[in-house]
Write a protein that holds these residues in place. Structure first.
Motif, mmCIF file in Angstrom:
data_model
loop_
_atom_site.group_PDB
_atom_site.id
_atom_site.type_symbol
_atom_site.label_atom_id
_atom_site.label_comp_id
_atom_site.label_asym_id
_atom_site.label_seq_id
_atom_site.Cartn_x
_atom_site.Cartn_y
_atom_site.Cartn_z
ATOM 1 N N ASN A 1 0.858 -1.186 0.000
ATOM 2 C CA ASN A 1 0.000 0.000 0.000
ATOM 3 C C ASN A 1 0.890 1.231 0.000
ATOM 4 O O ASN A 1 2.094 1.116 -0.162
ATOM 5 C CB ASN A 1 -0.971 -0.026 1.193
ATOM 6 N N ASP B 1 -9.207 -6.190 -1.396
ATOM 7 C CA ASP B 1 -7.998 -6.129 -0.576
ATOM 8 C C ASP B 1 -7.644 -7.529 -0.072
ATOM 9 O O ASP B 1 -8.495 -8.418 -0.041
ATOM 10 C CB ASP B 1 -8.196 -5.220 0.639
ATOM 11 N N SER C 1 -3.594 -3.460 -0.477
ATOM 12 C CA SER C 1 -4.721 -2.756 -1.092
ATOM 13 C C SER C 1 -4.936 -3.204 -2.532
ATOM 14 O O SER C 1 -4.004 -3.607 -3.221
ATOM 15 C CB SER C 1 -4.510 -1.242 -1.037
ATOM 16 N N ARG C 2 -6.170 -3.119 -2.960
ATOM 17 C CA ARG C 2 -6.504 -3.562 -4.328
ATOM 18 C C ARG C 2 -5.764 -2.743 -5.381
ATOM 19 O O ARG C 2 -5.403 -3.248 -6.422
ATOM 20 C CB ARG C 2 -8.006 -3.543 -4.556
ATOM 21 N N ARG C 3 -5.501 -1.479 -5.095
ATOM 22 C CA ARG C 3 -4.773 -0.634 -6.044
ATOM 23 C C ARG C 3 -3.355 -1.165 -6.280
ATOM 24 O O ARG C 3 -2.909 -1.296 -7.411
ATOM 25 C CB ARG C 3 -4.723 0.795 -5.522
ATOM 26 N N TYR C 4 -2.643 -1.477 -5.213
ATOM 27 C CA TYR C 4 -1.277 -1.976 -5.350
ATOM 28 C C TYR C 4 -1.256 -3.438 -5.806
ATOM 29 O O TYR C 4 -0.319 -3.866 -6.466
ATOM 30 C CB TYR C 4 -0.496 -1.777 -4.043
#
Length: 98
Positions: A49, A69, A83-86
């Motif tokens: 994250n 996540d 995190s879903r973004r990373y």
């Protein structure tokens, strides 16, 4: 003080500093987490994250958590969130899949 990279378990951001955790030891370094992420081998370290990098060998398990996540459990029992973004960035760049 010199700290071998293979001893680092976790790197946490603290504004313009980072905290390097190596077992029970903790060391503070004036650097940003982004600058370290660029220098570390992506085959050994994963950005979870905005504020956390982990050495993959120090991870005990990863479990689906919520809303894309993942919950990451380190060998010492520390629990972190990937995190879903990373996670999406790791999948695109390195073929890592959670």
């Amino acid at each position: 003080m010199f700290l071998p990279v293979e001893r680092i378990d976790l790197i946490e951001s603290e504004r313009n500093y980072v905290r390097l955790r190596a077992g029970a030891d903790s060391h503070r370094l004036r650097a940003t987490i982004g600058s370290l992420a660029e220098r570390l081998d992506p085959a050994q370290f994963l950005r979870l994250n905005r504020s956390t990098l982990v050495r993959l060998d120090a991870v005990r398990e990863m479990n689906e958590w919520s809303h894309g996540d993942f919950r990451v459990v380190m060998r010492d029992g520390t629990e972190l969130i990937w995190s879903r973004r990373y996670r999406a960035a790791a999948e695109r760049e390195f073929g890592v899949q959670g």
